[in-house]
Design a protein around this motif. Structure first.
Motif, mmCIF file in Angstrom:
data_model
loop_
_atom_site.group_PDB
_atom_site.id
_atom_site.type_symbol
_atom_site.label_atom_id
_atom_site.label_comp_id
_atom_site.label_asym_id
_atom_site.label_seq_id
_atom_site.Cartn_x
_atom_site.Cartn_y
_atom_site.Cartn_z
ATOM 1 N N CYS A 66 37.756 31.396 9.771
ATOM 2 C CA CYS A 66 36.769 31.894 10.727
ATOM 3 C C CYS A 66 35.379 31.382 10.376
ATOM 4 O O CYS A 66 35.146 30.850 9.282
ATOM 5 N N THR A 67 34.461 31.543 11.319
ATOM 6 C CA THR A 67 33.073 31.151 11.103
ATOM 7 C C THR A 67 32.167 32.308 11.502
ATOM 8 O O THR A 67 32.498 33.098 12.394
ATOM 9 N N THR A 68 31.026 32.424 10.836
ATOM 10 C CA THR A 68 30.082 33.491 11.156
ATOM 11 C C THR A 68 29.140 33.032 12.260
ATOM 12 O O THR A 68 29.160 31.873 12.688
ATOM 13 N N GLU A 69 28.262 33.947 12.683
ATOM 14 C CA GLU A 69 27.294 33.612 13.724
ATOM 15 C C GLU A 69 26.313 32.542 13.253
ATOM 16 O O GLU A 69 25.679 31.866 14.071
ATOM 17 N N ASN A 70 26.197 32.353 11.941
ATOM 18 C CA ASN A 70 25.301 31.329 11.393
ATOM 19 C C ASN A 70 26.011 30.010 11.126
ATOM 20 O O ASN A 70 25.406 29.075 10.604
ATOM 21 N N GLY A 71 27.296 29.954 11.461
ATOM 22 C CA GLY A 71 28.047 28.708 11.278
ATOM 23 C C GLY A 71 28.695 28.569 9.927
ATOM 24 O O GLY A 71 29.357 27.552 9.647
ATOM 25 N N GLU A 72 28.541 29.558 9.040
ATOM 26 C CA GLU A 72 29.210 29.504 7.737
ATOM 27 C C GLU A 72 30.701 29.777 7.918
ATOM 28 O O GLU A 72 31.088 30.615 8.740
ATOM 29 N N GLN A 73 31.521 29.089 7.157
ATOM 30 C CA GLN A 73 32.964 29.177 7.337
ATOM 31 C C GLN A 73 33.619 29.935 6.189
ATOM 32 O O GLN A 73 33.221 29.809 5.038
ATOM 33 N N PHE A 74 34.622 30.717 6.550
ATOM 34 C CA PHE A 74 35.389 31.477 5.563
ATOM 35 C C PHE A 74 36.874 31.167 5.718
ATOM 36 O O PHE A 74 37.410 31.226 6.835
ATOM 37 N N ILE A 75 37.499 30.834 4.626
ATOM 38 C CA ILE A 75 38.948 30.722 4.571
ATOM 39 C C ILE A 75 39.425 31.880 3.698
ATOM 40 O O ILE A 75 39.099 31.955 2.516
ATOM 41 N N VAL A 76 40.162 32.815 4.301
ATOM 42 C CA VAL A 76 40.615 34.007 3.583
ATOM 43 C C VAL A 76 42.132 33.932 3.463
ATOM 44 O O VAL A 76 42.837 33.819 4.469
ATOM 45 N N GLU A 77 42.624 33.981 2.232
ATOM 46 C CA GLU A 77 44.057 33.814 1.997
ATOM 47 C C GLU A 77 44.630 34.980 1.195
ATOM 48 O O GLU A 77 43.967 35.548 0.345
ATOM 49 N N MET A 78 45.883 35.285 1.491
ATOM 50 C CA MET A 78 46.680 36.178 0.661
ATOM 51 C C MET A 78 47.782 35.323 0.045
ATOM 52 O O MET A 78 48.572 34.711 0.774
ATOM 53 N N GLN A 79 47.827 35.270 -1.278
ATOM 54 C CA GLN A 79 48.823 34.452 -1.966
ATOM 55 C C GLN A 79 49.702 35.358 -2.808
ATOM 56 O O GLN A 79 49.206 36.155 -3.595
ATOM 57 N N ASN A 80 51.008 35.213 -2.650
ATOM 58 C CA ASN A 80 51.946 36.097 -3.338
ATOM 59 C C ASN A 80 52.549 35.507 -4.600
ATOM 60 O O ASN A 80 53.258 36.207 -5.324
ATOM 61 N N ARG A 81 52.308 34.252 -4.868
ATOM 62 C CA ARG A 81 52.782 33.703 -6.135
ATOM 63 C C ARG A 81 51.953 32.483 -6.512
ATOM 64 O O ARG A 81 51.387 31.802 -5.648
ATOM 65 N N GLN A 82 51.878 32.245 -7.799
ATOM 66 C CA GLN A 82 51.111 31.114 -8.288
ATOM 67 C C GLN A 82 51.854 29.818 -8.000
ATOM 68 O O GLN A 82 53.089 29.780 -8.024
ATOM 69 N N GLN A 83 51.085 28.764 -7.722
ATOM 70 C CA GLN A 83 51.677 27.467 -7.423
ATOM 71 C C GLN A 83 51.192 26.427 -8.418
ATOM 72 O O GLN A 83 50.190 26.622 -9.110
ATOM 73 N N VAL A 84 51.917 25.322 -8.469
ATOM 74 C CA VAL A 84 51.458 24.191 -9.260
ATOM 75 C C VAL A 84 50.143 23.686 -8.670
ATOM 76 O O VAL A 84 49.984 23.633 -7.450
ATOM 77 N N ASN A 85 49.183 23.364 -9.524
ATOM 78 C CA ASN A 85 47.867 22.873 -9.083
ATOM 79 C C ASN A 85 47.195 23.875 -8.137
ATOM 80 O O ASN A 85 46.598 23.502 -7.122
ATOM 81 N N PHE A 86 47.269 25.132 -8.499
ATOM 82 C CA PHE A 86 46.729 26.205 -7.661
ATOM 83 C C PHE A 86 45.243 26.010 -7.361
ATOM 84 O O PHE A 86 44.802 26.077 -6.223
ATOM 85 N N ARG A 87 44.457 25.747 -8.414
ATOM 86 C CA ARG A 87 43.015 25.599 -8.220
ATOM 87 C C ARG A 87 42.687 24.332 -7.438
ATOM 88 O O ARG A 87 41.758 24.309 -6.625
ATOM 89 N N GLU A 88 43.450 23.263 -7.688
ATOM 90 C CA GLU A 88 43.223 22.017 -6.954
ATOM 91 C C GLU A 88 43.515 22.198 -5.469
ATOM 92 O O GLU A 88 42.831 21.612 -4.614
ATOM 93 N N ARG A 89 44.516 23.014 -5.163
ATOM 94 C CA ARG A 89 44.840 23.285 -3.760
ATOM 95 C C ARG A 89 43.663 23.985 -3.080
ATOM 96 O O ARG A 89 43.283 23.635 -1.961
ATOM 97 N N ALA A 90 43.089 24.980 -3.768
ATOM 98 C CA ALA A 90 41.935 25.692 -3.210
ATOM 99 C C ALA A 90 40.767 24.731 -2.987
ATOM 100 O O ALA A 90 40.095 24.775 -1.954
ATOM 101 N N LEU A 91 40.529 23.849 -3.955
ATOM 102 C CA LEU A 91 39.450 22.869 -3.839
ATOM 103 C C LEU A 91 39.691 21.930 -2.657
ATOM 104 O O LEU A 91 38.764 21.614 -1.891
ATOM 105 N N TYR A 92 40.922 21.522 -2.477
ATOM 106 C CA TYR A 92 41.259 20.612 -1.385
ATOM 107 C C TYR A 92 41.009 21.251 -0.023
ATOM 108 O O TYR A 92 40.418 20.639 0.867
#
Length: 286
Positions: A66-92
């Motif tokens: 979603c995006t706010t009225e000021n154009g800032e973007q939010f990606i909100v996730e619910m993750q139920n298990r850890q993945q390989v390269n978890f932090r890299e996935r978030a960065l990507y």
């Protein structure tokens, strides 16, 4: 039977935070998350297809864009298990949202809007300190001064939250308490303190679901539980394999100790090999 929906399911998470009719719940949560930093008054849900999607994510990761009225973007996730390269996935994912801002046309001059990643984690991160909230920003390594406010990661490790209802001090903690315990609650707490929880109660009441919604929710519960069973099986298998490996190593070490003692007693290599099963070269090294 549970009174409220499980927020760790796809249907449950999106019913709470991903509907136009209940977007004020997401706005309230984000404002409590960023209290004294931001005051969001409106959001617009964006087409999730602009972000990469992988088949392996389904069933374990549910996201809202979603995006706010000021154009800032939010990606909100619910993750139920850890993945390989978890932090890299978030960065990507966040980097992709940043780079898409350059598709505005020839007149665009790198005037970026901030992109936030909010990651609910229904597990403990193995390679990071165990705490409820981890904020990652771009800053100078030595002075810790912020370099840019256009990229921010907020990881919420739900298993690290252990407060009881009466111990919750901030509205952010109240949100986390409700989300973590929702499926086992018999009543919705904090309604007298904050009206948003009264609306939340109506949204998450299983009895209020339509027949179609209930069918979708029941299916999402099945997917969620199947995922938990799969994870538990993998963990048990890993523990069993680790134990077997440890026992094998222990027996091998025991054989080497015995072989060393027999060697010092002057027993022949052939006799030691017969007793311990070690090769002549292994015995020779002892």
């Amino acid at each position: 039977m549970a009174k409220y929906i499980n927020p760790f399911t796809d249907v449950g998470f999106k019913k709470i935070f991903g509907q136009e009719v209940s977007k004020d719940l997401l706005i309230d949560f984000l404002n409590d998350l960023l209290v004294e930093e931001k005051s969001i008054t409106d959001i617009t849900f964006l087409d999730k297809e602009v972000l990469p999607e992988y088949m392996g994510d389904r069933g374990v990761i549910y996201d809202i864009y979603c995006t706010t009225e000021n154009g800032e973007q939010f990606i909100v996730e619910m993750q139920n298990r850890q993945q390989v390269n978890f932090r890299e996935r978030a960065l990507y994912y966040l980097s992709h949202a940043v780079s898409r801002q350059g598709e505005k046309g020839a007149d665009w001059r790198f005037s970026l809007k901030a992109v936030y990643g909010v990651f609910f984690m229904n597990f403990r991160l193995e390679d990071m300190p165990h705490k409820l909230r981890t904020d990652i920003v771009l800053s100078d390594r030595d002075t810790h001064e912020q370099f840019s406010d256009k990229l921010r990661f907020i990881f919420i490790e739900l298993p690290s939250f252990r407060k009881e209802e009466e111990e919750c001090v901030t509205d952010f903690e109240r949100w986390i308490y409700v989300l973590k315990n929702m499926e086992t609650l018999n009543r919705m707490p904090f309604k007298a303190r904050k009206s948003v929880f009264e609306k939340l109660e109506k949204i998450v009441d299983i009895a209020s679901l339509s027949k179609e919604e209930r069918m979708k929710y029941d299916e999402s519960i099945k997917v969620y539980r199947d995922s938990l069973v799969t994870m538990e099986f993998a963990e048990q298998k890993g523990r069993a394999e680790g134990l077997a490996e440890g026992m094998a190593k222990g027996k091998a070490e025991e054989r080497r100790i015995i072989a060393g003692q027999l060697k010092r007693m002057g027993m022949s290599f052939d006799a030691i090999r017969e007793v311990t099963g070690l090769s002549n070269s292994e015995i020779d090294k002892l």
